[in-house]
Design a protein around this motif. Sequence first.
Motif, PDB file in Angstrom:
ATOM      1  N   UNK A   1      34.498  45.438  43.326  1.00 17.47           N
ATOM      2  CA  UNK A   1      35.441  44.953  44.341  1.00 17.47           C
ATOM      3  C   UNK A   1      36.827  44.737  43.748  1.00 17.47           C
ATOM      4  N   UNK A   2      36.893  44.327  42.488  1.00 20.99           N
ATOM      5  CA  UNK A   2      38.187  44.084  41.837  1.00 20.99           C
ATOM      6  C   UNK A   2      38.978  45.373  41.641  1.00 20.99           C
ATOM      7  N   UNK A   3      38.290  46.532  41.635  1.00 19.19           N
ATOM      8  CA  UNK A   3      38.958  47.811  41.431  1.00 19.19           C
ATOM      9  C   UNK A   3      39.305  48.499  42.745  1.00 19.19           C
ATOM     10  N   UNK A   4      38.434  48.370  43.747  1.00 16.38           N
ATOM     11  CA  UNK A   4      38.672  49.010  45.043  1.00 16.38           C
ATOM     12  C   UNK A   4      37.914  48.241  46.119  1.00 16.38           C
ATOM     13  N   UNK A   5      38.657  47.593  46.993  1.00 13.42           N
ATOM     14  CA  UNK A   5      38.016  46.768  48.015  1.00 13.42           C
ATOM     15  C   UNK A   5      37.148  47.568  48.965  1.00 13.42           C
ATOM     16  N   UNK A   6      37.635  48.744  49.379  1.00 14.95           N
ATOM     17  CA  UNK A   6      36.905  49.542  50.363  1.00 14.95           C
ATOM     18  C   UNK A   6      35.554  50.007  49.855  1.00 14.95           C
ATOM     19  N   UNK A   7      35.455  50.304  48.555  1.00 17.27           N
ATOM     20  CA  UNK A   7      34.195  50.764  47.967  1.00 17.27           C
ATOM     21  C   UNK A   7      33.472  49.657  47.226  1.00 17.27           C
ATOM     22  N   UNK A   8      33.948  48.419  47.405  1.00 14.39           N
ATOM     23  CA  UNK A   8      33.331  47.315  46.682  1.00 14.39           C
ATOM     24  C   UNK A   8      32.789  46.217  47.562  1.00 14.39           C
ATOM     25  N   UNK A   9      32.814  46.401  48.892  1.00 11.79           N
ATOM     26  CA  UNK A   9      32.274  45.384  49.790  1.00 11.79           C
ATOM     27  C   UNK A   9      31.247  46.025  50.719  1.00 11.79           C
TER      28      UNK A   9
END
Length: 217
Positions: free
Chosen positions: A189-197
């Motif tokens: 999530x810290x790197x990319x919100x769309x692919x981390x939630x």
Amino acid sequence: YSEGRGVIAKARVTQGLLQVGDKVAVLPIGDEAVVGRIEHGKATSASASPYSYAPSSTTTSSSSPGDNADRSQIAIAGDSIDIVLTGIDIARTSPGCILSHTESHLRPPVKKKILAKILSMESLLVPIIRGSQVLLHMHSIDVPAAITKLVCTTKRNTTKTQERPRMITGGSNATVEVTMKERICMEEFSACRSLGRFVLRRGGDTIAVGVIEQILG
């Protein structure tokens, strides 16, 4: 598209910049394609919206005549677009595919096991236990998954943490390991919100929401 001229898809740019002519990797399958055209829709045409990219009648001398034409060739983070991909068979694509850089070290991981922080819904009736079968929903895909380990849990509005709990009840913050039935594109999530939630569902009901802390394998 007909006559093999390309595949058209609806997409949303989450990071970076995309330009006509760029070569992209279509994940998780890994095939490469070329961006043949980018369409921003009616929002980019003159007078379609007060927030359109089209120049107004009061354009100042500092604006370039080619600004609107240049804008039609690129898409930046936050844009929702129609994109035409050439050099790839439509049978190799599906809803939920991710377009990324062709360099392997710049692509998001394609994995199936994560360490995640979740918040269980207050309305949760059946507790979450190790081995629980769930449906993991991320952006536009649903993947069967299982809760393979309960690491710790904390009841809301408290600071007391329980290590290796037997179950997760409603209204709890927890750290868990989740294993998907198949590999998908994801990032911390810290790197990319769309692919981390993501959202966890069971029996058609949302039982928890979460974010990826670490990708395990």
